[in-house]
Design a protein around this motif. Structure first.
Motif, PDB file in Angstrom:
ATOM      1  N   VAL A 112       3.283  -3.042 -13.371  1.00  0.00           N
ATOM      2  CA  VAL A 112       1.860  -2.703 -13.402  1.00  0.00           C
ATOM      3  C   VAL A 112       1.667  -1.290 -13.943  1.00  0.00           C
ATOM      4  N   LYS A 113       2.447  -0.354 -13.426  1.00  0.00           N
ATOM      5  CA  LYS A 113       2.315   1.049 -13.826  1.00  0.00           C
ATOM      6  C   LYS A 113       2.597   1.232 -15.313  1.00  0.00           C
ATOM      7  N   ASN A 114       3.583   0.510 -15.822  1.00  0.00           N
ATOM      8  CA  ASN A 114       3.960   0.624 -17.235  1.00  0.00           C
ATOM      9  C   ASN A 114       3.135  -0.265 -18.155  1.00  0.00           C
ATOM     10  N   ARG A 115       2.191  -1.019 -17.573  1.00  0.00           N
ATOM     11  CA  ARG A 115       1.346  -1.951 -18.339  1.00  0.00           C
ATOM     12  C   ARG A 115       2.178  -3.018 -19.046  1.00  0.00           C
ATOM     13  N   ASP A 116       3.306  -3.387 -18.448  1.00  0.00           N
ATOM     14  CA  ASP A 116       4.130  -4.449 -19.018  1.00  0.00           C
ATOM     15  C   ASP A 116       3.426  -5.798 -18.964  1.00  0.00           C
ATOM     16  N   THR A 117       2.568  -5.979 -17.969  1.00  0.00           N
ATOM     17  CA  THR A 117       1.887  -7.264 -17.814  1.00  0.00           C
ATOM     18  C   THR A 117       1.023  -7.560 -19.034  1.00  0.00           C
ATOM     19  N   LEU A 118       0.340  -6.549 -19.548  1.00  0.00           N
ATOM     20  CA  LEU A 118      -0.466  -6.742 -20.747  1.00  0.00           C
ATOM     21  C   LEU A 118       0.428  -6.980 -21.952  1.00  0.00           C
ATOM     22  N   THR A 119       1.518  -6.229 -22.046  1.00  0.00           N
ATOM     23  CA  THR A 119       2.439  -6.384 -23.168  1.00  0.00           C
ATOM     24  C   THR A 119       2.972  -7.804 -23.252  1.00  0.00           C
ATOM     25  N   GLN A 120       3.421  -8.348 -22.111  1.00  0.00           N
ATOM     26  CA  GLN A 120       3.959  -9.703 -22.099  1.00  0.00           C
ATOM     27  C   GLN A 120       2.886 -10.727 -22.440  1.00  0.00           C
ATOM     28  N   ALA A 121       1.659 -10.497 -21.951  1.00  0.00           N
ATOM     29  CA  ALA A 121       0.579 -11.438 -22.230  1.00  0.00           C
ATOM     30  C   ALA A 121       0.257 -11.473 -23.719  1.00  0.00           C
ATOM     31  N   VAL A 122       0.175 -10.299 -24.332  1.00  0.00           N
ATOM     32  CA  VAL A 122      -0.116 -10.240 -25.765  1.00  0.00           C
ATOM     33  C   VAL A 122       1.014 -10.875 -26.566  1.00  0.00           C
TER      34      VAL A 122
ATOM     35  N   ALA B 163       0.833  -1.211   0.000  1.00  0.00           N
ATOM     36  CA  ALA B 163       0.000   0.000   0.000  1.00  0.00           C
ATOM     37  C   ALA B 163       0.863   1.254   0.000  1.00  0.00           C
ATOM     38  N   ARG B 164       1.948   1.258   0.794  1.00  0.00           N
ATOM     39  CA  ARG B 164       2.842   2.424   0.834  1.00  0.00           C
ATOM     40  C   ARG B 164       3.532   2.624  -0.516  1.00  0.00           C
ATOM     41  N   LEU B 165       3.986   1.540  -1.107  1.00  0.00           N
ATOM     42  CA  LEU B 165       4.665   1.639  -2.392  1.00  0.00           C
ATOM     43  C   LEU B 165       3.712   2.103  -3.489  1.00  0.00           C
ATOM     44  N   CYS B 166       2.463   1.683  -3.409  1.00  0.00           N
ATOM     45  CA  CYS B 166       1.469   2.134  -4.392  1.00  0.00           C
ATOM     46  C   CYS B 166       1.230   3.637  -4.284  1.00  0.00           C
ATOM     47  N   ASP B 167       1.230   4.135  -3.060  1.00  0.00           N
ATOM     48  CA  ASP B 167       1.071   5.584  -2.870  1.00  0.00           C
ATOM     49  C   ASP B 167       2.231   6.335  -3.526  1.00  0.00           C
ATOM     50  N   ARG B 168       3.441   5.829  -3.339  1.00  0.00           N
ATOM     51  CA  ARG B 168       4.602   6.484  -3.939  1.00  0.00           C
ATOM     52  C   ARG B 168       4.558   6.399  -5.471  1.00  0.00           C
ATOM     53  N   ALA B 169       4.117   5.250  -5.976  1.00  0.00           N
ATOM     54  CA  ALA B 169       4.061   5.057  -7.426  1.00  0.00           C
ATOM     55  C   ALA B 169       2.834   5.683  -8.051  1.00  0.00           C
ATOM     56  N   GLU B 170       1.888   6.101  -7.214  1.00  0.00           N
ATOM     57  CA  GLU B 170       0.646   6.732  -7.671  1.00  0.00           C
ATOM     58  C   GLU B 170      -0.167   5.796  -8.564  1.00  0.00           C
ATOM     59  N   ILE B 171      -0.362   4.570  -8.066  1.00  0.00           N
ATOM     60  CA  ILE B 171      -1.204   3.602  -8.757  1.00  0.00           C
ATOM     61  C   ILE B 171      -2.151   2.967  -7.745  1.00  0.00           C
ATOM     62  N   PRO B 172      -3.273   2.393  -8.200  1.00  0.00           N
ATOM     63  CA  PRO B 172      -4.202   1.742  -7.269  1.00  0.00           C
ATOM     64  C   PRO B 172      -3.575   0.504  -6.624  1.00  0.00           C
ATOM     65  N   MET B 173      -4.097   0.134  -5.485  1.00  0.00           N
ATOM     66  CA  MET B 173      -3.638  -1.065  -4.795  1.00  0.00           C
ATOM     67  C   MET B 173      -4.060  -2.304  -5.585  1.00  0.00           C
ATOM     68  N   PRO B 174      -3.111  -3.165  -5.959  1.00  0.00           N
ATOM     69  CA  PRO B 174      -3.477  -4.376  -6.695  1.00  0.00           C
ATOM     70  C   PRO B 174      -3.981  -5.456  -5.743  1.00  0.00           C
ATOM     71  N   LYS B 175      -4.577  -6.487  -6.292  1.00  0.00           N
ATOM     72  CA  LYS B 175      -4.912  -7.668  -5.507  1.00  0.00           C
ATOM     73  C   LYS B 175      -3.623  -8.436  -5.226  1.00  0.00           C
ATOM     74  N   LEU B 176      -3.517  -8.972  -4.028  1.00  0.00           N
ATOM     75  CA  LEU B 176      -2.320  -9.711  -3.642  1.00  0.00           C
ATOM     76  C   LEU B 176      -2.603 -11.205  -3.611  1.00  0.00           C
ATOM     77  N   PHE B 177      -1.603 -11.983  -4.021  1.00  0.00           N
ATOM     78  CA  PHE B 177      -1.735 -13.440  -4.062  1.00  0.00           C
ATOM     79  C   PHE B 177      -0.476 -14.078  -3.495  1.00  0.00           C
ATOM     80  N   THR B 178      -0.638 -15.284  -2.959  1.00  0.00           N
ATOM     81  CA  THR B 178       0.472 -16.079  -2.453  1.00  0.00           C
ATOM     82  C   THR B 178       0.617 -17.324  -3.311  1.00  0.00           C
ATOM     83  N   VAL B 179       1.857 -17.644  -3.685  1.00  0.00           N
ATOM     84  CA  VAL B 179       2.141 -18.846  -4.457  1.00  0.00           C
ATOM     85  C   VAL B 179       2.749 -19.881  -3.518  1.00  0.00           C
TER      86      VAL B 179
END
Length: 292
Positions: free
Chosen positions: A138-148, A77-93
């Motif tokens: 997430v901020k750079n939308r790399d996740t979508l780029t890699q998926a495509v 949450a703190r890092l998201c505030d600094r990066a100015e992006i919404p809080m993502p969903k968190l998962f454990t592997v």
């Protein structure tokens, strides 16, 4: 940042072009061109909608609530505030291999997953560096780029296999000769998948360097990520991470050790080079005078 975006867009365009060109070369008429265009569009659309779920399922990630690990949750949450992006969903592997990845089509529909081994291995500062790296993706939308990129690359291989088999039994060339265009077959079976793989690697390497820089900017501590990468590289070789190899570009480090010609197919830049760049950033930060 702009040059990276232009480079990534160009590489994605090349991937789509390979798919369209391969279909046209194999079928030898406008139907192949149309088929390639439709498949490229369908691949991009499906990856836009389903990439996050596919990646999370591949690594058996489960949702993590704040009460399960409030320290980690609040750190994100703190890092998201600094990066100015919404809080993502968190998962454990559920694996002891230390690693992490981000997925999702945009910052408003993002997820960050960390392994159980990651939280045990890293110090809080190192963990911050890793999480900031994933949030930069997430901020750079790399996740979508890699998926495509991964989906279109898979489609190229799929088209090569399916159309090659079908072309052996029907008149698919311009002059209606039995069998396929041999140059088209060669392109789709060998050259197109090889080129697609190299383009995917180039996209992944470009985005990893950019995410490392983003992590250093968010945390103002590039050495923390450098230390984390060193630990992750060493431990990843000892405890390989199971999962679909198609999603390995999403991970912060790839535990596979490739040398020589095999290094061409690495999904990540050499960890040693990433660490060296982060250390150089730290040295530049020390040399820069602080303005009162």
């Amino acid at each position: 940042m702009l040059s990276n975006q232009v480079k990534t867009a160009a590489l994605l365009g090349l991937l789509s072009g390979l798919l369209v060109l391969g279909s046209y070369a194999l079928m030898g008429n406008e139907q192949g061109l149309i088929f390639g265009l439709i498949l490229a569009a369908a691949s991009s659309l499906s990856s836009w909608y389903f990439s996050d779920r596919a990646a999370l399922m591949a690594y058996r990630a489960r949702p993590m609530e704040r009460q399960e690990d409030p320290e980690l949750y609040d750190m994100v949450a703190r890092l998201c505030d600094r990066a100015e992006i919404p809080m993502p969903k968190l998962f454990t592997v559920p694996t002891q291999t230390p690693n992490a990845f981000a997925t999702g089509r945009d910052p408003n529909n993002a997820a960050v997953a960390v392994t159980q081994g990651l939280k045990k291995l890293l110090t809080p500062e190192e963990l911050e560096g890793v999480l900031a790296h994933e949030l930069t993706h997430v901020k750079n939308r790399d996740t979508l780029t890699q998926a495509v990129a991964g989906t279109i690359g898979g489609a190229i291989t799929f088209v090569g296999r399916i159309l090659t088999f079908g072309a052996l039994y029907g008149p698919v060339t311009r002059d209606n000769r039995q069998g396929a265009n041999p140059l088209g077959l060669l392109f789709l079976v060998v050259l197109a998948p090889l080129s697609a793989g190299l383009i995917q690697m180039a996209i992944s390497r470009t985005r990893e360097f950019a995410a490392d820089i983003g992590s250093a900017e968010i945390t103002q501590n590039p050495l923390a990520l450098a230390s984390a990468l060193e630990k992750l590289e060493a431990m990843g070789k000892q405890i390989p991470m199971n999962g679909n190899p198609a999603f390995s570009p999403l991970l912060i480090v790839n535990p596979l050790n490739a040398k020589g010609l095999q290094a061409l197919f690495r999904t990540h830049p050499p960890t040693e080079e990433r660490i060296a760049r982060l250390q150089e950033m730290a040295q530049q930060k020390q040399r820069t005078p602080v303005l009162a």
